[in-house]
Enzyme design. Structure first.
Site, PDB file in Angstrom:
ATOM      1  N   ASP A  65     -31.263 -11.305  44.040  1.00 52.43           N
ATOM      2  CA  ASP A  65     -29.953 -10.788  43.703  1.00 52.43           C
ATOM      3  C   ASP A  65     -29.704 -11.155  42.240  1.00 52.43           C
ATOM      4  OD1 ASP A  65     -27.185 -10.020  44.228  1.00 52.43           O
ATOM      5  OD2 ASP A  65     -26.785 -12.158  44.119  1.00 52.43           O
ATOM      6  N   ASP A 110      -6.555  -9.183  43.155  1.00 54.35           N
ATOM      7  CA  ASP A 110      -8.012  -9.287  43.321  1.00 54.35           C
ATOM      8  C   ASP A 110      -8.418 -10.759  43.219  1.00 54.35           C
ATOM      9  OD1 ASP A 110     -10.725  -9.136  43.260  1.00 54.35           O
ATOM     10  OD2 ASP A 110     -10.874  -7.787  41.535  1.00 54.35           O
TER      11      ASP A 110
HETATM   12  N1  LIG Z   1     -13.655  -7.470  41.595  1.00 54.88           N
HETATM   13  C1  LIG Z   1     -14.203  -6.279  41.378  1.00 54.88           C
HETATM   14  N2  LIG Z   1     -13.436  -5.195  41.319  1.00 54.88           N
HETATM   15  C2  LIG Z   1     -13.959  -3.992  41.102  1.00 54.88           C
HETATM   16  N3  LIG Z   1     -15.254  -3.755  40.926  1.00 54.88           N
HETATM   17  C3  LIG Z   1     -16.085  -4.791  40.964  1.00 54.88           C
HETATM   18  C4  LIG Z   1     -15.611  -6.112  41.189  1.00 54.88           C
HETATM   19  N4  LIG Z   1     -16.662  -6.957  41.192  1.00 54.88           N
HETATM   20  C5  LIG Z   1     -17.752  -6.200  40.973  1.00 54.88           C
HETATM   21  N5  LIG Z   1     -17.423  -4.893  40.839  1.00 54.88           N
HETATM   22  C6  LIG Z   1     -18.323  -3.764  40.629  1.00 54.88           C
HETATM   23  O1  LIG Z   1     -19.123  -3.599  41.779  1.00 54.88           O
HETATM   24  C7  LIG Z   1     -20.507  -3.712  41.472  1.00 54.88           C
HETATM   25  C8  LIG Z   1     -21.271  -4.384  42.598  1.00 54.88           C
HETATM   26  O2  LIG Z   1     -20.676  -5.615  42.928  1.00 54.88           O
HETATM   27  P1  LIG Z   1     -21.460  -6.965  43.311  1.00 54.88           P
HETATM   28  O3  LIG Z   1     -21.393  -7.876  42.178  1.00 54.88           O
HETATM   29  O4  LIG Z   1     -20.949  -7.425  44.602  1.00 54.88           O
HETATM   30  O5  LIG Z   1     -22.933  -6.458  43.514  1.00 54.88           O
HETATM   31  P2  LIG Z   1     -24.182  -7.255  44.093  1.00 54.88           P
HETATM   32  O6  LIG Z   1     -24.873  -6.321  44.993  1.00 54.88           O
HETATM   33  O7  LIG Z   1     -23.810  -8.582  44.609  1.00 54.88           O
HETATM   34  O8  LIG Z   1     -25.109  -7.414  42.872  1.00 54.88           O
HETATM   35  P3  LIG Z   1     -25.282  -8.655  41.954  1.00 54.88           P
HETATM   36  O9  LIG Z   1     -24.665  -9.827  42.617  1.00 54.88           O
HETATM   37  O10 LIG Z   1     -26.727  -8.781  41.783  1.00 54.88           O
HETATM   38  O11 LIG Z   1     -24.617  -8.238  40.692  1.00 54.88           O
HETATM   39  C9  LIG Z   1     -20.534  -4.490  40.190  1.00 54.88           C
HETATM   40  O12 LIG Z   1     -21.641  -4.190  39.434  1.00 54.88           O
HETATM   41  C10 LIG Z   1     -19.261  -4.010  39.484  1.00 54.88           C
HETATM   42  O13 LIG Z   1     -19.477  -2.800  38.810  1.00 54.88           O
HETATM   43 MG   LIG Z   2     -24.045 -10.827  44.429  1.00 57.64          MG
END
Ligand SMILES: Nc1ncnc2c1ncn2[C@@H]1O[C@H](COP(=O)(O)OP(=O)(O)OP(=O)(O)O)[C@@H](O)[C@H]1O
Ligand SMILES: [Mg+2]
Ligand SMILES: [K+]
Length: 672
Positions: free
Chosen positions: A289, A326
């Site tokens: 990840d 948020d």
């Molecule tokens: N609090 C938030 N509000 C809105 N959009 C968000 C938020 N946090 C993240 N995102 C968007 O959602 C996408 C995916 O979120 P997340 O970080 O959960 O992905 P992930 O699959 O855990 O990948 P990684 O942890 O490797 O970045 C992010 O790249 C971002 O564009």
């Molecule tokens: Mg993650």
């Protein structure tokens, strides 16, 4: 391993003579029966030879138990120090009405909310639901640098027994007393929860079959020897049987497995299953990840980039509005940045509906009472929400610039109330989220490549950001805009291709993938869901720890293979060392085969029994330390090990038995 360590475990080894324990190890159980039988013979007819055989058979069993006891003993000391950290804590439980009551930590149940402030010990495992704090986890990790734990994100899990250093958090308890992380760790290092792995079971069956084959061979030897005019005593047949069955590996097998788990604990990895440790030895693909695994996971807003011509304050205030409810670290950092840039400090507007962030929608925001909506999120997600096909050019270029730099762009947009005809929404600009790649990744991933492991970064982030971080960290491949289902599907696809897959992750959205992977390593900094789904936890939250895990897994497999080879080769050699000596009196023509020229048949038998027992003790250090793993081809490794342990196993008895025979004959010459 020192001699005093060996000696100190003798009482434990004796306690393990309990047949209920011995039964689980069929090879050594046969030796135990042999010991009892020869003891009966020695009591009935106490001559020196019979007594000597009986004594050495008992020693064989005890030496086998000693190997296991020494392996387990190393974890016991650690368990004791962990128990000390599980000291009685007082918890400040928050009731439904918000009042606090002090209760013993042992009275907490899942779902309870507790307040923990600077200087206090966290009373149980849980997730931070309010606040942020720095925490001293040295009680479990041995690492003195404090870690940050905060509500809302993927760094929310806390462990009972650790200490809050600054600030105040509210923790929701997720584990019942008695089944906490520290309890699991104690059970693990003590080996109380240890079960045989499928590989160990298969090997045990193989060794048992060999034992049965030799049992039949020795049993049929008796009438044949009688017919040939060289009848053999029961005592001699029992001794012969023990020499021929694979006692070396039988005695060391469980110690090898325990030592593997122990080596993992030493690098701060807790393996919940021995099967995962074995799988680690054969891993072909590693999924990681991004946020919180390859990067520190402290994704913070650093800038607002408005669309060309827009008043910057509009973007700042809208981004703040969309983040007011948020609770993620990203969301809170946007509110903080807006405040430092002069935004008014207002509360959530009346009647606003909160749209929470999810890894599937990749957006968050508010639906306001007047029907208008604000959102922020991944560019592709916001575009889809707006029903548009392209971002305004100035926003598009900002998104690309931020992504190319390895940052995460969050596009902010509004959609006015849809009272009349559908009105289209408007993109206001971008929030720049920054995170930092952990140091030392490039070298470590290069090492994994040399080990033949392909590294793939999977992230929910966009392709450009993913690529930028992938290059900076030096992974082989990326899977961007991945939903939790995508991560799992990728694992299934790799597995279908016959590869074993390891996954390291920290988030709740990584949990399905961590569960699907053959080796699922959860970062200790991650959420409880991730830790429960994986089969290993890395206390240091270091994704490159997989290098150590793979090495330890390989070492475990190699050690088991090498000692099995040695053991079987050894037994074959013993056959040729003893049989001619036993029958040379009846068949003088066998003299040509009697290359060892042992003192007498009795001396040959006794020497072989003594050698058989001593070789177990001699190999305990190797079983515990493990055969050294070098980065080379699997075929090369196999060839080398066959040569060293196969030929070594064949030669060792000839040399060893001869030396013991010389010693015995010079000491007891005429008696033997
Ligand atoms: N609090 C938030 N509000 C809105 N959009 C968000 C938020 N946090 C993240 N995102 C968007 O959602 C996408 C995916 O979120 P997340 O970080 O959960 O992905 P992930 O699959 O855990 O990948 P990684 O942890 O490797 O970045 C992010 O790249 C971002 O564009
Ligand atoms: Mg993650
Ligand atoms: K043997």
């Amino acid at each position: 391993m020192t001699l005093s360590q060996l000696v100190s475990q003798v009482p434990t080894a004796m306690a393990k003579l309990d047949p209920r324990h011995m039964w689980r190890n069929p090879v050594m159980f046969v030796v135990l029966i042999g010991s009892v039988l020869t003891t009966v013979l020695a009591v009935a007819d106490p001559d020196g030879f019979t007594i000597a055989i009986a004594v050495w058979l008992w020693l064989t069993v005890i030496f086998g138990n000693l190997a296991e006891a020494v392996a387990e003993g190393r974890g016991k000391a650690q368990a004791a120090s962990l128990r000390a950290t599980r000291k009685d804590t007082v918890a400040r439980r928050v009731g439904r009405d918000g009042t606090e009551t002090e209760v013993p930590g042992t009275d907490l149940t899942i779902g309870d909310l507790v307040v923990v402030e600077a200087g206090e010990v966290i009373p149980g495992d849980g997730d931070v639901v309010e606040g942020i704090a720095s925490i001293d986890e040295s009680a479990i990790t041995g690492e003195s640098a404090p870690v940050i734990r905060e509500a809302g994100g993927d760094r929310s899990a806390v462990t009972g027994g650790t200490t809050v250093l600054s600030d105040r958090v509210v923790v929701k308890i997720t584990a019942a007393p008695g089944s906490t992380f520290i309890d699991t760790m104690i059970a693990l290092v003590e080996g109380t929860s240890r079960r045989k792995t499928p590989n160990e079971n298969a090997l045990t069956i193989l060794l048992s079959s060999l034992t049965i084959v030799f049992l039949l061979a020795v049993a049929t030897l008796a009438p044949m020897a009688e017919y040939a005019g060289a009848p053999q005593r029961t005592l001699v047949l029992v001794a012969l049987l023990v020499c021929l069955i694979p006692t070396t590996i039988g005695a060391l097998l469980s110690a090898i497995g325990i030592a593997g788990m122990d080596r993992l604990v030493r690098v701060n990895v807790l393996a919940m299953s021995g099967r995962a440790v074995e799988a680690a030895g054969d891993v072909g693909t590693l999924l990681l990840d991004k946020t919180g695994t390859i990067t520190y996971g402290n994704r913070r807003a650093t800038a607002f980039v408005p669309q060309a011509g827009l008043d910057p304050d509009v973007l700042r205030d809208t981004a703040r509005l969309s983040s007011l409810a948020d609770p993620t670290p990203e969301g809170r950092s946007i509110v903080e940045l807006a405040l430092t840039q002069g935004a008014a400090d207002s509360t959530l507007p009346r009647g606003a509906q909160v749209v929470e962030f999810s890894a599937t929608t990749r957006m968050s925001g508010l639906d306001l009472a007047d029907g208008s909506q604000v959102r922020k999120g991944a560019a592709s997600a916001v575009l889809a929400w707006l029903g548009d096909t392209a971002l305004p050019p100035s926003v598009e270029s900002a998104v690309e610039r931020i992504s190319a730099d390895g940052g995460t762009p969050l596009v902010v947009a509004v959609r006015p109330s849809q009272s009349g005809a559908p009105t289209s929404g408007q993109v206001l600009g971008v929030v720049h989220l920054k995170d930092v790649v952990k140091p030392g990744m490039v070298e470590r991933f290069a090492e994994l490549r040399r080990m033949g492991i392909r590294t793939v970064m999977v992230t929910g982030d966009n392709a450009i950001t993913a690529k930028a971080i992938a290059v900076e960290a030096g992974v082989d491949d990326v899977l961007a805009e991945a939903t939790p289902e995508d991560k799992m599907a990728f694992i299934r696809q790799e597995q279908a291709g016959g590869r074993l897959v390891a996954m390291t992750g920290d988030g709740t959205n990584d949990a399905p993938a961590l569960a699907a992977a053959d080796v699922g390593v959860a970062m200790s900094s991650g959420t409880s869901a991730a830790k429960e789904a994986g089969n290993m936890v890395d206390l240091d939250s270091d994704p490159t720890k997989l290098i150590d895990i793979v090495e330890i897994g390989k070492q475990l497999l190699i050690t088991r293979g090498a000692l099995t080879t040695f053991s079987v080769a050894n037994d074959v050699a013993k056959y040729f060392a003893i049989i001619p000596a036993m029958f040379v009196a009846a068949y003088p023509s066998l003299e040509a085969l009697d290359i060892m020229r042992l003192h007498s048949a009795e001396s040959a038998i006794l020497s072989a029994v003594i050698f058989n027992a001593l070789i177990i003790v001699a190999l305990i250090p190797l079983a515990l330390r493990g055969v050294k793993y070098r980065v080379t081809s699997a075929a090369g490794l196999l060839r080398r090990n066959l040569l060293v342990y196969g030929l070594g196993g064949l030669a060792a008895p000839f040399v060893g038995i001869k030396i013991i025979d010389l010693l015995l004959s010079s000491l007891f010459g005429s008696a033997l």
